[in-house]
Design an enzyme around this catalytic site. Structure first.
Site, PDB file in Angstrom:
ATOM      1  N   GLU A  67      70.753  55.598  44.294  1.00  0.00           N
ATOM      2  CA  GLU A  67      70.167  54.405  44.912  1.00  0.00           C
ATOM      3  C   GLU A  67      70.779  53.144  44.300  1.00  0.00           C
ATOM      4  O   GLU A  67      71.009  52.154  44.995  1.00  0.00           O
ATOM      5  CB  GLU A  67      68.637  54.450  44.741  1.00  0.00           C
ATOM      6  N   GLY A  87      61.898  63.396  42.139  1.00  0.00           N
ATOM      7  CA  GLY A  87      61.416  62.121  42.647  1.00  0.00           C
ATOM      8  C   GLY A  87      60.000  62.249  43.184  1.00  0.00           C
ATOM      9  O   GLY A  87      59.030  62.276  42.432  1.00  0.00           O
ATOM     10  N   GLY A  88      59.878  62.354  44.490  1.00  0.00           N
ATOM     11  CA  GLY A  88      58.571  62.338  45.148  1.00  0.00           C
ATOM     12  C   GLY A  88      57.556  63.294  44.552  1.00  0.00           C
ATOM     13  O   GLY A  88      56.383  62.938  44.348  1.00  0.00           O
ATOM     14  N   SER A 100      64.821  66.629  46.438  1.00  0.00           N
ATOM     15  CA  SER A 100      63.744  67.407  47.067  1.00  0.00           C
ATOM     16  C   SER A 100      63.373  68.664  46.278  1.00  0.00           C
ATOM     17  O   SER A 100      63.079  69.708  46.862  1.00  0.00           O
ATOM     18  CB  SER A 100      64.101  67.760  48.520  1.00  0.00           C
ATOM     19  N   GLU A 143      72.733  65.121  42.038  1.00  0.00           N
ATOM     20  CA  GLU A 143      71.772  64.830  43.101  1.00  0.00           C
ATOM     21  C   GLU A 143      72.521  64.541  44.396  1.00  0.00           C
ATOM     22  O   GLU A 143      72.959  63.393  44.622  1.00  0.00           O
ATOM     23  CB  GLU A 143      70.922  63.607  42.741  1.00  0.00           C
ATOM     24  N   HIS A 149      71.935  56.134  39.156  1.00  0.00           N
ATOM     25  CA  HIS A 149      71.259  56.831  40.253  1.00  0.00           C
ATOM     26  C   HIS A 149      71.922  56.442  41.575  1.00  0.00           C
ATOM     27  O   HIS A 149      72.382  55.316  41.739  1.00  0.00           O
ATOM     28  CB  HIS A 149      69.767  56.464  40.269  1.00  0.00           C
ATOM     29  N   GLY A 205      64.832  62.727  48.885  1.00  0.00           N
ATOM     30  CA  GLY A 205      63.747  62.199  49.704  1.00  0.00           C
ATOM     31  C   GLY A 205      63.759  62.672  51.139  1.00  0.00           C
ATOM     32  O   GLY A 205      63.064  62.118  51.987  1.00  0.00           O
ATOM     33  N   ASN A 238      61.360  61.101  37.970  1.00  0.00           N
ATOM     34  CA  ASN A 238      61.814  59.734  38.221  1.00  0.00           C
ATOM     35  C   ASN A 238      60.802  59.099  39.169  1.00  0.00           C
ATOM     36  O   ASN A 238      60.768  59.431  40.344  1.00  0.00           O
ATOM     37  CB  ASN A 238      63.218  59.779  38.847  1.00  0.00           C
ATOM     38  N   TRP A 239      59.986  58.218  38.621  1.00  0.00           N
ATOM     39  CA  TRP A 239      58.910  57.622  39.434  1.00  0.00           C
ATOM     40  C   TRP A 239      59.418  56.517  40.353  1.00  0.00           C
ATOM     41  O   TRP A 239      58.664  55.976  41.146  1.00  0.00           O
ATOM     42  CB  TRP A 239      57.793  57.083  38.514  1.00  0.00           C
ATOM     43  N   LYS A 240      60.686  56.158  40.233  1.00  0.00           N
ATOM     44  CA  LYS A 240      61.295  55.106  41.057  1.00  0.00           C
ATOM     45  C   LYS A 240      60.384  53.872  41.073  1.00  0.00           C
ATOM     46  O   LYS A 240      59.725  53.584  40.070  1.00  0.00           O
ATOM     47  CB  LYS A 240      61.600  55.651  42.463  1.00  0.00           C
TER      48      LYS A 240
HETATM   49  P1  13P Z   1      63.263  63.394  45.603  1.00  0.00           P
HETATM   50  O1  13P Z   1      62.785  64.468  44.651  1.00  0.00           O
HETATM   51  O2  13P Z   1      62.156  62.549  46.134  1.00  0.00           O
HETATM   52  O3  13P Z   1      64.163  63.948  46.661  1.00  0.00           O
HETATM   53  O4  13P Z   1      64.157  62.375  44.730  1.00  0.00           O
HETATM   54  C1  13P Z   1      65.156  62.892  43.918  1.00  0.00           C
HETATM   55  C2  13P Z   1      65.672  61.792  43.060  1.00  0.00           C
HETATM   56  O5  13P Z   1      66.320  60.874  43.523  1.00  0.00           O
HETATM   57  C3  13P Z   1      65.358  61.848  41.626  1.00  0.00           C
HETATM   58  O6  13P Z   1      66.113  60.933  40.902  1.00  0.00           O
END
Ligand code: 13P
Length: 248
Positions: A97, A232-233, A211, A166, A95, A172, A9-11
């Protein structure tokens, strides 16, 4: 046997030029993947078409969000058919967020998931508890409530749905649920899926996210009810994501 799903997920990261550079580097780092897993990247809307046009080998594409109507006066929104046309196979919905910042409810997420399925794609439905909910002993009831609410009306379609567990406190932050804690929640989610949809629950892929990194992915993927990762990251660096996709 469930096929694992490793999704990045590149957000809200990467311009089109940066996204193209990343997919090219990822293709070089991951020219093929073992047959027991699918690998997908979910770039921003603006980069999707450019990514779709690049040679990607085994790497599929997905979107990060969608609006649950086919067309109309919905300024700023994107329909399921528009994403399917680009070549998306998956769409992340709900998600944490979006739940937190844009007020998305389980009912709205269920509508999005239904629209994604109707367009021939698979929704990746995200669920997860906050730190406060975990500390007050409510993690499981919150998560199972989200699962049931986000699947309302989709009882007959379970096998085309992906769930991503998640925990919000792990996103993050560098904090990850232990593999054992994650497995406990995944098993509880699967039991809830059985209650909702019977035997189809065995075919639903339940990803872990929060993470996920090269140094914890192997242990997470070894758990019986963890069927992939939503990253994510660590998905923003080609070599790191390739290593995660090549979990052992
Ligand atoms: P991180 O891997 O950066 O913690 O993010 C997870 C995430 O929200 C994937 O959708």
């Amino acid at each position: 046997m469930r096929k694992k799903l490793i999704a990045g997920n590149w957000k809200m990261h990467k311009t089109i030029a940066e996204a193209v550079a990343l997919i090219d580097a990822l293709h070089a780092a991951l020219p093929f993947v073992p047959a027991d897993r699918d690998v997908v990247v979910c770039p921003t809307f603006t980069a999707l078409s450019s990514i779709a046009a690049r040679p990607r080998g085994p790497i599929g594409i997905g979107a990060q969000n969608v609006y649950p109507e086919s067309h109309g006066a919905f300024t700023g929104e994107i329909s399921p058919a528009m994403l399917a046309e680009i070549g998306c196979a998956y769409v992340i919905v709900g998600h944490s967020e979006r739940r937190a910042m844009f007020g998305e409810s389980d009912a709205f997420i269920a509508k999005k998931a239904a629209a994604v399925l109707a367009a021939g794609m698979s929704p990746i439905i995200c669920v997860g508890e906050t730190k406060q909910e975990r500390e007050s002993g409510r993690a499981q009831s919150v998560v199972l409530g989200q699962v049931a609410g986000s699947l309302a009306g989709l009882e007959g379609r379970l096998e085309d749905v992906v769930i991503a567990y998640e925990p919000v406190w792990a996103i993050g932050t560098g904090l990850t649920a232990t593999a054992a804690d994650a497995q406990t929640m995944h098993a509880a989610i699967r039991a809830e899926l059985r209650r909702i949809g019977g035997a189809a629950a065995e075919r639903v892929r339940i990803q872990y996210g929060g993470s996920v990194k090269a140094d914890n992915v192997d242990e997470l993927m070894a758990q019986p009810d963890i069927d992939g990762a939503l990253v994510g990251g660590a998905a923003l660096v080609a070599e790191g994501f390739a290593r995660i996709a090549n979990y052992r």
